[in-house]
Scaffold this active site. Structure first.
Site, short mmCIF file in Angstrom:
data_model
loop_
_atom_site.label_atom_id
_atom_site.label_comp_id
_atom_site.label_asym_id
_atom_site.label_seq_id
_atom_site.Cartn_x
_atom_site.Cartn_y
_atom_site.Cartn_z
N GLY A 29 25.42 38.76 19.80
CA GLY A 29 24.18 38.04 20.03
C GLY A 29 24.39 37.02 21.11
O GLY A 29 25.40 37.04 21.82
N LYS A 35 27.62 33.46 15.09
CA LYS A 35 28.43 34.63 14.76
C LYS A 35 29.71 34.23 14.03
O LYS A 35 30.04 34.77 12.98
CB LYS A 35 28.76 35.41 16.04
N HIS A 112 28.55 34.75 25.59
CA HIS A 112 28.32 34.49 27.01
C HIS A 112 28.27 35.79 27.79
O HIS A 112 29.04 36.71 27.56
CB HIS A 112 29.43 33.61 27.58
N GLY A 470 42.00 48.81 69.57
CA GLY A 470 42.52 49.86 70.44
C GLY A 470 42.70 51.21 69.77
O GLY A 470 43.43 52.07 70.28
N SER A 539 37.59 51.99 58.89
CA SER A 539 37.93 52.28 57.48
C SER A 539 38.51 51.03 56.80
O SER A 539 39.70 50.97 56.52
CB SER A 539 38.89 53.46 57.37
#
Length: 631
Positions: A29, A35, A112, A470, A539
């Site tokens: 929850g 809890k 959280h 290059g 890349s």
């Protein structure tokens, strides 16, 4: 009044309990819904706390508690110092308790959002979820998020625990308002049962004893419901599944396969099949630390001995011959993403399912789930704590079952190939049938024959580096030198392919990943033709370069890092791109506002601020000659 238990009383009760088997459940929850307090109250009311625990709880309540002079039951579970200081749960805390009717494993999971991955961990083995709601706050986003994750993780039963009813004066109207709002969204998720219970965990109302403050509630207390719910029949018809964790070969006279049964049961004499290879045998022995058994079932750790020698390795899955696992290299799955860096379709990850570890990528992100509404939304990537439905492709076929049929063989994790962090968790929905309908067609003229006709070894020379370093210049020189020496070559250049093959792609991270994936596949076809291929692409991501290497293999892939300080690249700026990036005319420009991940161990490293393009090209030719790839 609750009394303290002696150690002997607890042990005696444990031996009597468990008539209905073990129930694995979790609490979840939003933050501060109670809890930890609820589980602490269950432990206290079940008389399973020893005197030293009670004393420690009283002491810690005075130091860290939030309930004045009363005991703060949440502190029984919030064991981390950070949790106690902040009054929140961070880690998953497991607790074991029992009544005379049943044994329980209960997980206290964080509320959280940033700890959603911890909640998913607790849900992955649970049979039932207790969704807590603060009666003052009602249904929150985290309530819906945790409900969806519970469904995603295969939990079939929900207890809707409307907590802190004492703070809304035990209002029946407020309780029913919350229940109606929750059911509007949760009922469509397919849970077998949703049981609403109004309670106050702090004072124990409707936890283990009926509350006099809420006589209008005619249903069970939480503990009564947990003791009575039937989950035994849900997995009774599971097919036999045995992921091999270890090939047990202590001597020449014994060869067994060790692991934990993930589904169904097996007996001596049963016919089995190795899912991946299709090899068959019979069970000759079931060996355990307590001697040989005639039959073993789900959850048992055993060593299986077969009646004949067949090839089996760690990661293989032994199945019932009558009910075999699916084997495929493509499947649809629901994925919970757990990392700050987004999931990008096409990026290569490691997929681990049981003992199987294989390179994999998401080939299509079909949609993302909005946890506020459960709507299916279009998406090109998944961010932290987001959930999506994807098509996944693996480098080789793996054995699996749909998650709804078997949690063990239907779930997987995704691992970052470089940091080795777990970045995602997935639940397989189904295999993609087209994967089993498409087969590699054997050709009479093979790659080796094509290469032999050309008198060379196929190889991909992968040039990577910043714009202006290059790459294209040196790649062009290398190809010319190879061609002058009689080699059969082809050049793939980043700019050139974006005029045709990849003209539909932009420069976002998602598009960059797809750009390299396509080039890798094209280069693989060219190597199959026996060519020596030069490929010049920025890349920027190591994952994609590794993915291309995996396609080719180390012998046919040469990573060449054309290096130069970014200041030098900016001075050269042959296309004026750095100038445009500084002016804000170009977004996602590598090295400026998009990262470049330098190679960690390239085969060839050339710093063009120190050597000329001609010398760099000669260095590459010398490397090819020295390694037997050319010449």
């Amino acid at each position: 009044m609750t009394t303290l238990s002696t150690r002997a009383e607890v042990i005696e009760r444990l031996s009597r309990s468990g008539q209905r088997g073990v129930l694995r459940c979790l609490t979840c929850g939003s933050v501060d819904d109670g809890k930890s307090t609820l589980i602490g109250r269950l432990l206290y009311d079940s008389k399973l706390l020893f005197e030293d625990q009670i004393y420690s709880l009283q002491r810690d309540s005075r130091k860290h508690g939030t309930t004045g002079e009363e005991m703060d039951f949440a502190l029984l579970l919030d064991g981390l110092e950070a949790e106690r200081e902040q009054g929140i749960t961070i880690d998953v805390a497991y607790r074991f308790f029992n009544t005379e009717k049943r044994k329980f494993v209960i997980a206290d999971t964080p509320g959280h959002e940033q700890y959603t991955r911890n909640m998913a961990t607790g849900a992955s083995t649970a049979d039932l979820a207790i969704i807590l709601i603060d009666a003052r706050k009602g249904v929150l986003v985290q309530t819906l998020r945790h409900t969806y994750i519970a469904k995603m993780m295969g939990i079939r039963h929900i207890v809707l625990a409307v907590n802190k009813m004492d703070l809304v004066e035990y209002s029946r109207a407020r309780f029913h308002e919350i229940v109606c709002e929750y059911l509007k969204t949760a009922e469509g998720l397919g849970f077998e049962s949703i049981t609403p219970i109004p309670m106050s965990a702090r004072y124990g109302h409707n936890v283990s004893e009926t509350s006099a403050e809420m006589p209008w509630h005619k249903g069970p207390t939480l503990l009564e419901h947990l003791e009575s719910i039937d989950i035994e029949g849900e997995n009774a018809q599971d097919a036999f599944r045995f992921p091999v964790q270890w090939v047990n070969r202590p001597n020449l006279d014994f060869r067994g396969f060790s692991g934990t049964i993930a589904g169904g049961q097996v007996s001596v004499g049963d016919d089995i099949t190795v899912a991946q290879s299709g090899k068959t045998a019979k069970i000759a022995r079931i060996v355990t630390a307590d001697g040989d058994w005639a039959t073993a079932a789900k959850g048992d750790a055993v060593t299986l001995v077969l009646d004949r020698e067949i090839d089996i390795a760690r990661g293989d899955v032994i199945t019932s011959s009558a009910q075999r696992s699916e084997v495929s290299d493509q499947f649809a799955a629901e994925v919970l993403w757990m990392h700050e860096d987004a999931l990008l379709p096409g990026r290569s990850y490691l997929l681990k399912i049981g003992g199987q570890v294989v390179p994999a990528s998401v080939t299509a992100l079909k949609h993302r789930v909005d946890v506020n509404t459960y709507d299916q939304l279009p998406a090109r990537k998944l961010g932290l704590n987001e959930i999506g439905v994807c098509n996944v492709s693996t480098a080789r076929a793996i054995a699996f079952d749909p998650y709804k049929d078997n949690r063990e063989t239907g779930s997987f994790i995704l691992i970052d190939r470089f940091t080795h962090q777990t970045v995602g968790a997935g639940m397989i929905e189904f295999g993609l049938r087209r994967a089993s309908n498409i087969h590699t067609h054997a050709m009479d003229v093979t790659k080796d024959r094509r290469a032999a006709m050309k008198g060379q070894k196929p190889v991909l020379l992968w040039f990577t580096g910043l714009s202006g370093a290059g790459k294209s210049t040196i790649a062009n020189l290398v190809e010319r030198k190879l061609a002058d020496a009689g080699a059969h070559t082809y050049s793939l250049d980043g700019d050139n392919v974006r005029h045709g093959l990849n003209k539909d792609l932009g420069f976002t991270d998602v598009d960059r990943v797809e750009n390299i994936r396509r080039i890798g596949e094209v280069a693989k076809l060219m190597l199959d033709a026996g060519l020596i291929v030069t490929s010049s692409f920025i890349s920027p991501f190591r994952s994609e370069r590794s993915m291309v290497r995996d396609l080719m293999g180390d012998q046919e892939f040469v990573e060449i890092f054309i290096d130069a300080p970014i200041s030098v690249c900016e001075q050269r700026d042959p296309k004026g791109l750095y100038k445009k990036a500084k002016a804000g005319e170009i977004k996602n420009f590598t090295g400026f506002d998009s990262p470049y991940e330098s190679p960690e161990a390239p085969e060839v490293h050339i710093d063009t601020s120190l050597v000329s393009a001609e010398d760099g090209a000669n260095q590459i030719i010398a490397y090819l000659n020295a390694t037997g790839r050319f010449g």
